[in-house]
Enzyme design. Structure first.
Site, short mmCIF file in Angstrom:
data_model
loop_
_atom_site.label_atom_id
_atom_site.label_comp_id
_atom_site.label_asym_id
_atom_site.label_seq_id
_atom_site.Cartn_x
_atom_site.Cartn_y
_atom_site.Cartn_z
N LYS A 81 0.88 -1.17 0.00
CA LYS A 81 0.00 0.00 0.00
C LYS A 81 0.91 1.21 0.00
CE LYS A 81 -3.90 0.90 2.48
NZ LYS A 81 -4.92 1.18 1.49
N1 PMP Z 1 -7.71 -2.62 -2.79
C1 PMP Z 1 -7.09 -1.44 -2.65
C2 PMP Z 1 -6.30 -0.91 -3.80
C3 PMP Z 1 -7.19 -0.73 -1.45
O1 PMP Z 1 -6.57 0.46 -1.32
C4 PMP Z 1 -7.96 -1.24 -0.39
C5 PMP Z 1 -8.14 -0.44 0.87
N2 PMP Z 1 -7.03 -0.50 1.68
C6 PMP Z 1 -8.58 -2.48 -0.57
C7 PMP Z 1 -8.44 -3.14 -1.77
C8 PMP Z 1 -9.35 -3.10 0.55
O2 PMP Z 1 -8.46 -3.45 1.55
P1 PMP Z 1 -8.87 -3.55 3.09
O3 PMP Z 1 -10.06 -4.47 3.12
O4 PMP Z 1 -7.69 -4.13 3.74
O5 PMP Z 1 -9.22 -2.19 3.53
#
Ligand code: PMP
Length: 290
Positions: free
Chosen positions: A158
Site C-alpha cells: 500500500k
Molecule cells: N484494494 C485497494 C487498492 C485498497 O486500497 C484497499 C483499501 N485499503 C482495498 C483493496 C481493501 O483493503 P482492506 O479491506 O484491507 O481495507
C-alpha cells in the site's frame, strides 16, 4: 464541508512522540513526498476499539519492506501507540491513518541512507453518507485504465505512488457521473475497484477474483472467512464482465466502506436486497461490534 485535515485539533503520534495535531509537519523535500514512497494503512475504530489492528500494522511493515525500507518501530509499539491515541483523542467510531516514509537526507532516487519516519493519526468519522450509499448501492463504470501486470510493481504494497492512479480513476468515474470503477487486467478479467475488492453472487454462491495482481484486502479475507463459517460455497476465480450478466448481486469490500452493494456496472443491474449479501453484511457488522 468537513474541516480540512490541517485545521483540526487533537494528538498525533510521530516517531515515538505524542504531539499537537498541527505540529505534525514534514519538509517539502521529504523523499516520501517527492517520489511517492510513503506507505500507509487505513483502520476503522468501532466503539473505541481498532478493528484488525495487528493485521493492518503487519501490512504496513510489509509494505515498507516490499519497497525497500524498514520501520524503526516494532509492530507491538505501533499497536500500543494506536490504542493510546484513541484514548487521548476520545474516539468512539473513527478512522486511523498510520504512514511511514523516507526523510530529507537525500534527493537521490534510491533514498539510500535516509532516516525513516512513522506517523499515526486518528479521528472520529461520521458514516451517515456511507450508510445512505449502502441503501442505494454504488454505480460503477469500467475504467479505460488497466491494472498493472503483477510483475510490474509489488501489488501487495500500500504505497502512495500507486494511489495516484486510484485517485485518478475514481475522479474520472465521478466526473462521468458514476461512483467508482471496475478495473480490468490486461486480459480483460475483473480485478478490483479503485480502492476496494470485488465480489459477485451467482446463484447462491460467492465469486471473487483471485488476488494475484491486486491488494488482498483484510476485509476481503474476513468476508471469505465469514462465508466459509456460514457454509457458503466460494470461488476465487478469473471473472469477466460477461460473468456479471449471470450475477444476482455484487458488492465491494474495504475497511472504510465495509460491504458496499453495487447497483450497476455500466448497464448491468443487480439486486440490492439479495439474501446472501444481507447475511454477509449482518455477520460483518456483528464482528465489528464485538
Ligand atoms: N484494494 C485497494 C487498492 C485498497 O486500497 C484497499 C483499501 N485499503 C482495498 C483493496 C481493501 O483493503 P482492506 O479491506 O484491507 O481495507
Amino acid at each position: 464541508m468537513q474541516l480540512p485535515f490541517d485545521q483540526r485539533e487533537g494528538t498525533i503520534w510521530l516517531d515515538g512522540k505524542y504531539i499537537e495535531w498541527n505540529d505534525a509537519n514534514i519538509h517539502i523535500l521529504s523523499h516520501g513526498l517527492q517520489y511517492g514512497g510513503l506507505v500507509f494503512e487505513g483502520i476503522r475504530i468501532y466503539q473505541g476499539k481498532p478493528f484488525k489492528l495487528k493485521e493492518h500494522m503487519a501490512r504496513l511493515k510489509n509494505s515498507a519492506e516490499l519497497i525497500g525500507f524498514e520501520l524503526e518501530h516494532a509492530e507491538a509499539e505501533l499497536c500500543a501507540a494506536t490504542e493510546e491515541l484513541i484514548k487521548l483523542n476520545k474516539i468512539e467510531n473513527g478512522y486511523i491513518r498510520p504512514a511511514a516514509w523516507r526523510g530529507t537526507e537525500t534527493m537521490l532516487i534510491s533514498g539510500a541512507g535516509t532516516k525513516t519516519h512513522v506517523v499515526i493519526a486518528a479521528w472520529e468519522s461520521f458514516e451517515w453518507m456511507r450508510h445512505e450509499r449502502k441503501q442505494t448501492g454504488v454505480r460503477l463504470m469500467v475504467s479505460k485504465w488497466r491494472k498493472a501486470n503483477p510483475d510490474a510493481s509489488p501489488y501487495q504494497a500500500k504505497v502512495a505512488g500507486v494511489y495516484a492512479i486510484a485517485s485518478m480513476v475514481k475522479n474520472e468515474a465521478e466526473a462521468a457521473g458514476y461512483d467508482d470503477v471496475i478495473m480490468l487486467d490486461s486480459d480483460g478479467n475483473i480485478t478490483e475497484s479503485s480502492t476496494s475488492n470485488f465480489f459477485a453472487i451467482i446463484g447462491d454462491e460467492l465469486y471473487t477474483p483471485i488476488a494475484d495482481r491486486f491488494l488482498n484486502g483484510i476485509t476481503r479475507q474476513t468476508i471469505l472467512q465469514i462465508a466459509s463459517e456460514l457454509g457458503v460455497v466460494t470461488h476465487e476465480v478469473k471473472l469477466t464482465l460477461d460473468d456479471l450478466k449471470r450475477a444476482s448481486a455484487c458488492f465491494l469490500t474495504g475497511t472504510a466502506i465495509e460491504i458496499m452493494p453495487i447497483k450497476s456496472v455500466e448497464d448491468i443491474e443487480f439486486e440490492l436486497n439479495n439474501d446472501l449479501l444481507q447475511k454477509l453484511q449482518y455477520s460483518y457488522q456483528r464482528l465489528t461490534a464485538t
